[in-house]
Design an enzyme around this catalytic site. Sequence first.
Site, short mmCIF file in Angstrom:
data_model
loop_
_atom_site.label_atom_id
_atom_site.label_comp_id
_atom_site.label_asym_id
_atom_site.label_seq_id
_atom_site.Cartn_x
_atom_site.Cartn_y
_atom_site.Cartn_z
N LYS A 22 0.84 -1.21 0.00
CA LYS A 22 0.00 0.00 0.00
C LYS A 22 0.87 1.26 0.00
CE LYS A 22 -1.73 1.87 3.89
NZ LYS A 22 -1.69 3.33 4.05
N ASN A 23 1.90 1.26 0.84
CA ASN A 23 2.69 2.48 1.00
C ASN A 23 3.59 2.78 -0.19
OD1 ASN A 23 1.44 2.90 3.39
ND2 ASN A 23 3.24 2.56 4.69
N ARG A 102 -4.12 10.90 4.39
CA ARG A 102 -2.97 11.78 4.52
C ARG A 102 -2.06 11.74 3.29
NH1 ARG A 102 0.15 14.32 8.33
NH2 ARG A 102 2.34 14.13 7.80
N CYS A 126 -4.88 8.73 9.66
CA CYS A 126 -4.95 7.99 10.92
C CYS A 126 -4.68 8.92 12.10
CB CYS A 126 -3.89 6.90 10.94
SG CYS A 126 -4.36 5.39 10.12
N ARG A 131 1.19 14.73 13.46
CA ARG A 131 1.62 14.53 12.08
C ARG A 131 1.67 15.82 11.27
NH1 ARG A 131 -0.76 8.88 9.89
NH2 ARG A 131 1.17 8.87 8.74
N LYS A 171 14.75 15.80 10.07
CA LYS A 171 14.15 14.59 10.62
C LYS A 171 13.76 13.70 9.43
CE LYS A 171 10.32 13.41 13.66
NZ LYS A 171 9.28 13.91 14.54
N VAL A 172 13.84 12.39 9.60
CA VAL A 172 13.49 11.51 8.48
C VAL A 172 11.98 11.46 8.30
CG1 VAL A 172 13.59 9.15 7.60
CG2 VAL A 172 15.52 10.08 8.90
N SER A 173 11.53 11.76 7.09
CA SER A 173 10.10 11.67 6.79
C SER A 173 9.92 10.97 5.45
CB SER A 173 9.47 13.06 6.72
OG SER A 173 8.25 13.02 6.01
N VAL A 174 9.14 9.91 5.48
CA VAL A 174 8.86 9.15 4.26
C VAL A 174 8.09 10.05 3.29
CG1 VAL A 174 7.60 7.17 3.30
CG2 VAL A 174 8.80 6.97 5.50
N ASP A 316 4.97 0.71 11.83
CA ASP A 316 3.73 0.10 11.32
C ASP A 316 3.57 -1.36 11.76
OD1 ASP A 316 2.99 2.43 10.12
OD2 ASP A 316 3.49 1.82 8.07
N ILE A 338 8.55 6.96 16.58
CA ILE A 338 8.19 7.69 15.36
C ILE A 338 6.98 8.59 15.58
CG2 ILE A 338 7.64 7.52 12.89
CD1 ILE A 338 10.36 6.33 13.54
N ARG A 408 -8.75 -0.23 4.71
CA ARG A 408 -7.89 0.76 4.06
C ARG A 408 -6.55 0.14 3.69
NH1 ARG A 408 -6.48 5.32 7.60
NH2 ARG A 408 -5.10 5.56 5.83
C1 UD1 Z 1 4.52 6.96 6.17
C2 UD1 Z 1 3.64 5.74 6.05
C3 UD1 Z 1 3.16 5.28 7.41
C4 UD1 Z 1 4.36 5.07 8.34
C5 UD1 Z 1 5.27 6.30 8.36
C6 UD1 Z 1 6.55 6.06 9.13
C7 UD1 Z 1 2.55 5.87 3.90
C8 UD1 Z 1 1.29 6.07 3.14
N1 UD1 Z 1 2.50 6.04 5.23
O1 UD1 Z 1 3.74 8.00 6.74
O2 UD1 Z 1 2.44 4.06 7.24
O3 UD1 Z 1 3.89 4.81 9.64
O4 UD1 Z 1 5.64 6.66 7.02
O5 UD1 Z 1 7.24 4.98 8.64
O6 UD1 Z 1 3.58 5.55 3.35
N2 UD1 Z 1 6.96 14.65 10.47
C9 UD1 Z 1 7.19 15.97 10.80
N3 UD1 Z 1 7.02 16.90 9.81
C10 UD1 Z 1 6.66 16.57 8.54
C11 UD1 Z 1 6.44 15.22 8.22
C12 UD1 Z 1 6.61 14.27 9.21
O7 UD1 Z 1 7.53 16.29 11.91
O8 UD1 Z 1 6.52 17.46 7.70
C13 UD1 Z 1 7.15 13.63 11.52
C14 UD1 Z 1 5.88 12.82 11.79
O9 UD1 Z 1 5.02 13.49 12.68
C15 UD1 Z 1 6.46 11.57 12.38
C16 UD1 Z 1 7.77 11.38 11.60
O10 UD1 Z 1 8.07 12.67 11.06
O11 UD1 Z 1 6.78 11.76 13.72
C17 UD1 Z 1 7.69 10.39 10.48
O12 UD1 Z 1 6.59 10.67 9.65
P1 UD1 Z 1 6.59 10.35 8.10
O13 UD1 Z 1 7.74 9.46 7.77
O14 UD1 Z 1 6.46 11.60 7.33
O15 UD1 Z 1 5.23 9.52 7.95
P2 UD1 Z 1 4.25 9.50 6.72
O16 UD1 Z 1 5.01 9.72 5.45
O17 UD1 Z 1 3.08 10.34 7.00
#
Ligand code: UD1
Length: 429
Positions: A22-23, A102, A126, A131, A171-174, A316, A338, A408
């Site tokens: 899905k992701n 999201r 979620c 977030r 910070k690492v953000s997917v 996850d 996370i 979902r």
């Molecule tokens: C994606 C995944 C989700 C998974 C998450 C972490 C999808 C559709 N969703 O979510 O299933 O749980 O990665 O592996 O792929 N953050 C900030 N600022 C930002 C963005 C993120 O502070 O602008 C923080 C978030 O609050 C969180 C952390 O960074 O604490 C990681 O979030 P992120 O990796 O961005 O998660 P998603 O991409 O939303």
Amino acid sequence: MDRIRIRGGQRLNGEIPISGAKNAALPLMIASLLTDDTLTLRNMPRLADVNLLARILGNHGADMTVDGKRHGCNNVQGDTVHLTARTIVDTTAPYEFVSRMRASFWVLGPLLGRCHEARVSLPGGCAIGTRPVDLHISGLAALGADIDLEDGYVIATAPKGLIGARVSFPKVSVGATHNVLMAATLARGETVIENAAREPEVRDLADCLVKMGAKIEGAGTDTISIQGVERLHGATHRVLPDRIETGTYAMAVAMTGGDVELIGAQGDLLDAALDTLRQTGVTVDKTNRGLRVARNGSGIEPVDVSTSPFPGFPTDLQAQFMALMTMAKGRSEITENIFENRFMHVQELARLGANIQLDGDKAIVTGVDTLNGAQVMATDLRASVSLVIAGLAAEGETVINRVYHLDRGFERIERKLGDCGADISRLSE
Ligand code: UD1
């Protein structure tokens, strides 16, 4: 609203096919906005989120057709989809859509890249913490976008197009990595993303973008460089297997005991989780067709776990692992690094008799000999599947309410588990 009923106590034996991730599927679908040609995606999971995203992309002007779609059925049935965004007719992603998923916020980067403007509602999704989207915004601003926040919308413009830049995430953000990666493919010059997410889904997206004509190096590492191109073209890409679904079923087998082959699973996508599972007393072996997971009579050993970005133990799978630990032979500590507030499954697991104490970002789980079936409520995607895992091992009947969360992200879960001997059914109303 549908519910899932489980009568626990059956061991799982047999085969479970693992769906496309899905992701990965969601950002790959969104990548179709980057070109006026057709993007064909194979091995797509059949999920509510995929259907919803298809509607969202449709609003921007992308058409989706599905091979093998059953007559008269509105759900995605085939596993190959063709997405064509010949013309972008609307650069606004409205609240009604983005608040429900999201990931749809990630249209921001591609729309900016292709149309030089986008208006995207701030997301919902979620309920697992606040977030924020600051990293997405600062990343796109670094590529030269002017960004304003107005009435709950992000309004981004780059009248002369985006310009490659160095984007260093604190910070690492997917999601922010996906967003900036897609935008940068059509920016002028070179973009370097530092502290990029290393998740396999980022690499899958980059592989697809390269097939579409993008110039990307380093995806899967923490530094990705992208050389912008003028246009992208169509491509065909196969979505990688779902590592979270794989880990979830592996944990279900660990919970009930039994022997299941996860067909199509790729162990190297979840080494950390599989290593942890092995420490609990489960055997996990690679087979020609995927992975074989088995646990015989021995009990479940308690193991401490701490979530972290890839290649660490994924957030996850945290809820599912906690479900498993509720029946371990002792005490374990589960630390969530996370997301804040990703412990909503704790009170529901407690309804089944689990003994869990919360202390900030840590859950201390003391294993019990038996769980007892009860009515529980799904609160988010991964939390709800942890209740399924617990219900499979609980004595008596567990009914999980609000299963739309489950739909979902998990394809035909009751069928996949039922085929392996679980007594599980969907109660539709
Ligand atoms: C994606 C995944 C989700 C998974 C998450 C972490 C999808 C559709 N969703 O979510 O299933 O749980 O990665 O592996 O792929 N953050 C900030 N600022 C930002 C963005 C993120 O502070 O602008 C923080 C978030 O609050 C969180 C952390 O960074 O604490 C990681 O979030 P992120 O990796 O961005 O998660 P998603 O991409 O939303």
